[in-house]
Design a protein around this motif. Structure first.
Motif, short mmCIF file in Angstrom:
data_model
loop_
_atom_site.label_atom_id
_atom_site.label_comp_id
_atom_site.label_asym_id
_atom_site.label_seq_id
_atom_site.Cartn_x
_atom_site.Cartn_y
_atom_site.Cartn_z
N MET A 10 -13.96 -26.43 14.77
CA MET A 10 -13.06 -25.47 15.42
C MET A 10 -13.66 -24.97 16.72
O MET A 10 -12.97 -24.81 17.73
CB MET A 10 -12.77 -24.30 14.48
N LEU A 11 -14.99 -24.72 16.70
CA LEU A 11 -15.67 -24.24 17.90
C LEU A 11 -15.60 -25.29 19.01
O LEU A 11 -15.30 -24.97 20.17
CB LEU A 11 -17.12 -23.91 17.58
N MET A 12 -15.85 -26.54 18.66
CA MET A 12 -15.79 -27.61 19.65
C MET A 12 -14.37 -27.79 20.19
O MET A 12 -14.17 -28.02 21.38
CB MET A 12 -16.29 -28.92 19.03
N ALA A 13 -13.38 -27.66 19.29
CA ALA A 13 -11.99 -27.79 19.72
C ALA A 13 -11.61 -26.65 20.67
O ALA A 13 -10.92 -26.87 21.67
CB ALA A 13 -11.07 -27.78 18.50
N GLU A 14 -12.08 -25.43 20.36
CA GLU A 14 -11.78 -24.27 21.22
C GLU A 14 -12.41 -24.45 22.60
O GLU A 14 -11.78 -24.15 23.62
CB GLU A 14 -12.31 -22.99 20.56
N ILE A 15 -13.64 -24.94 22.64
CA ILE A 15 -14.31 -25.16 23.93
C ILE A 15 -13.57 -26.22 24.74
O ILE A 15 -13.38 -26.09 25.96
CB ILE A 15 -15.78 -25.56 23.70
N THR A 16 -13.11 -27.27 24.06
CA THR A 16 -12.35 -28.33 24.73
C THR A 16 -11.06 -27.79 25.32
O THR A 16 -10.70 -28.09 26.47
CB THR A 16 -12.04 -29.48 23.75
N ILE A 17 -10.34 -26.98 24.53
CA ILE A 17 -9.08 -26.38 25.01
C ILE A 17 -9.35 -25.44 26.18
O ILE A 17 -8.58 -25.39 27.15
CB ILE A 17 -8.37 -25.64 23.86
N ALA A 18 -10.44 -24.67 26.11
CA ALA A 18 -10.78 -23.75 27.19
C ALA A 18 -11.01 -24.51 28.49
O ALA A 18 -10.49 -24.14 29.56
CB ALA A 18 -12.02 -22.94 26.81
N LEU A 19 -11.77 -25.60 28.42
CA LEU A 19 -12.04 -26.41 29.62
C LEU A 19 -10.76 -27.04 30.15
O LEU A 19 -10.53 -27.07 31.37
CB LEU A 19 -13.08 -27.49 29.28
N ALA A 20 -9.93 -27.56 29.24
CA ALA A 20 -8.67 -28.18 29.65
C ALA A 20 -7.74 -27.15 30.30
O ALA A 20 -7.06 -27.45 31.29
CB ALA A 20 -7.99 -28.83 28.45
N SER A 21 -7.69 -25.94 29.75
CA SER A 21 -6.84 -24.88 30.30
C SER A 21 -7.27 -24.51 31.72
O SER A 21 -6.44 -24.39 32.62
CB SER A 21 -6.90 -23.64 29.41
N VAL A 22 -8.58 -24.34 31.89
CA VAL A 22 -9.08 -23.95 33.21
C VAL A 22 -8.86 -25.06 34.22
O VAL A 22 -8.30 -24.83 35.31
CB VAL A 22 -10.59 -23.58 33.13
N VAL A 236 6.71 -22.55 20.06
CA VAL A 236 6.11 -23.37 19.01
C VAL A 236 4.64 -22.99 18.80
O VAL A 236 4.16 -22.92 17.67
CB VAL A 236 6.23 -24.87 19.35
N CYS A 237 3.93 -22.74 19.90
CA CYS A 237 2.49 -22.47 19.80
C CYS A 237 2.18 -21.04 19.35
O CYS A 237 1.16 -20.81 18.68
CB CYS A 237 1.82 -22.74 21.15
N LEU A 256 -3.01 -15.39 2.39
CA LEU A 256 -3.00 -16.63 3.14
C LEU A 256 -4.42 -17.13 3.36
O LEU A 256 -5.33 -16.33 3.57
CB LEU A 256 -2.32 -16.42 4.51
N PRO A 257 -4.63 -18.43 3.32
CA PRO A 257 -5.99 -18.95 3.56
C PRO A 257 -6.45 -18.64 4.98
O PRO A 257 -5.63 -18.64 5.92
CB PRO A 257 -5.84 -20.46 3.33
N TYR A 262 -6.87 -19.38 11.43
CA TYR A 262 -7.61 -20.10 12.47
C TYR A 262 -6.70 -21.08 13.21
O TYR A 262 -6.75 -21.19 14.44
CB TYR A 262 -8.80 -20.84 11.87
N VAL A 263 -5.88 -21.78 12.44
CA VAL A 263 -4.96 -22.75 13.05
C VAL A 263 -3.93 -22.03 13.93
O VAL A 263 -3.61 -22.49 15.03
CB VAL A 263 -4.24 -23.58 11.97
N GLY A 264 -3.42 -20.89 13.46
CA GLY A 264 -2.47 -20.11 14.26
C GLY A 264 -3.08 -19.65 15.57
O GLY A 264 -2.43 -19.74 16.63
N ILE A 265 -4.31 -19.16 15.53
CA ILE A 265 -5.00 -18.72 16.74
C ILE A 265 -5.24 -19.91 17.67
O ILE A 265 -5.04 -19.82 18.89
CB ILE A 265 -6.33 -18.03 16.39
N PHE A 266 -5.67 -21.02 17.08
CA PHE A 266 -5.94 -22.22 17.88
C PHE A 266 -4.67 -22.72 18.57
O PHE A 266 -4.70 -23.09 19.75
CB PHE A 266 -6.52 -23.31 16.97
#
Length: 323
Positions: A10-22, A236-237, A256-257, A262-266
């Motif tokens: 999740m951490l790696m995915a968040e960092i990837t999304i952050a870089l892609a967003s910027v 959707v997001c 809720l699990p 985490y998935v909702g925030i992501f």
């Protein structure tokens, strides 16, 4: 061990999304700066949305990661950091609403559009969107928070900083979701429905339609579809995390699990990386300028200046980006 691996992924995915967003949204701003034909009121609001998405990558995602670690801090420090997340989210919604209003005015009153929606007024509208975002996002700072609700929290004592430990869930559901997400989105849906209705009606007037008029409304239809897709992706997001908040608030016994949260925030973070893709694939002039920038900066190719068609169509007030 499994939870640790999931957290690392999740951490790696968040960092990837952050870089892609910027990266993606910096390119959006750069494309609008380079191509004079895109410097209209609509893309002024799109740049505002891109700035909000850049802030997601630079501030929101890093803050979300830090807050998820549960570090110790003062109550109001944690509350302010949590409010920053709300401010940036709200600016995205209001920018989308401003875009919808702008497109509505363009197709509803095309002959008066340039008089009503000047560049100066667009800048004022963008400033108002951000001011309103700050005012609404900082509401928890003035009292609607979890400080000492049952005498168990104090502003002077350190707490484990968690979003839900400082932000009240009734605020997130009633004020943030119902008041500042559902209402603006409902207005946007109504505006885009009217936009499509007006454009379809104009395109069906074959007998009295000129070639230029027909081309104008076809361009408007393509751009409206692209911008409506941006709104759809936002829904959707962002809907999953708000639905989770509503379940937590209205049904406290429904467990809720954590993974669902985490998935909702992501998903809410992913939205910031999607908008540049929509512009690149759906808006022809944007895509052409993006290719030129890529060739010039990354492939070290020399390209000619960005083409700019200053000629207007015969239909009054027709200056719109190609789609």
């Amino acid at each position: 061990m499994l939870n640790r691996n999931v957290s690392l992924l999740m951490l790696m995915a968040e960092i990837t999304i952050a870089l892609a967003s910027v990266l993606g949204n910096v390119l959006v701003v750069l494309v609008v700066c380079v191509n004079r034909a895109l410097r209209n009121t609509t893309f002024c609001f799109i740049v505002s949305l891109a700035v909000a998405d850049i802030a997601v990558g630079v501030l929101v995602i890093p803050l979300a990661i830090v807050i998820s670690l549960g570090f110790n801090t003062q109550f109001y420090t944690c509350l302010f950091l949590s409010c920053l997340l709300l401010i940036i989210t709200q600016s995205s919604i209001l920018s989308l609403l401003a875009i919808a209003i702008d497109r509505y005015l363009r197709v509803k009153i095309p002959t008066k559009y340039d008089i009503i929606m000047t560049q100066g007024r667009a800048y004022v509208a963008v400033c108002l969107c951000w001011i309103l975002s700050f005012l609404t996002g900082l509401v928890p700072m003035i009292g609607w928070n979890n400080l000492n609700p049952q005498g168990n929290l104090s502003s002077s004592n350190e707490i484990v900083c968690k979003f839900t430990s400082v932000i009240r869930m009734d605020f997130m559901v009633y004020f943030n979701f119902f008041g500042w997400v559902v209402v603006p989105l409902s207005i946007m849906i109504a505006l885009y429905a009217e936009i499509f209705r007006v454009i379809r009606r104009q395109l069906n007037k074959r007998a009295e339609a000129t070639c230029d008029r027909d081309r104008y409304y076809r361009k408007e239809l393509k751009l409206a579809k692209s911008l409506a897709l941006v709104v759809f992706l936002f829904v959707v997001c962002w809907l999953p995390i708000h639905i989770i908040n509503c379940i937590d608030f209205f049904c406290p016994k429904c467990k809720l699990p954590k993974f669902a949260t985490y998935v909702g925030i992501f998903m809410s973070h992913v939205n910031s990386a999607l908008n540049p893709l929509v512009y690149a694939f759906r808006i022809k002039r944007f895509r052409a300028t993006l290719v030129q920038i890529t060739n010039r900066c990354m492939l070290c190719k020399t390209t000619g200046p960005t083409p700019f068609n200053s000629a207007s169509l015969s239909h009054p007030s027709i200056t719109t980006a190609d789609s």
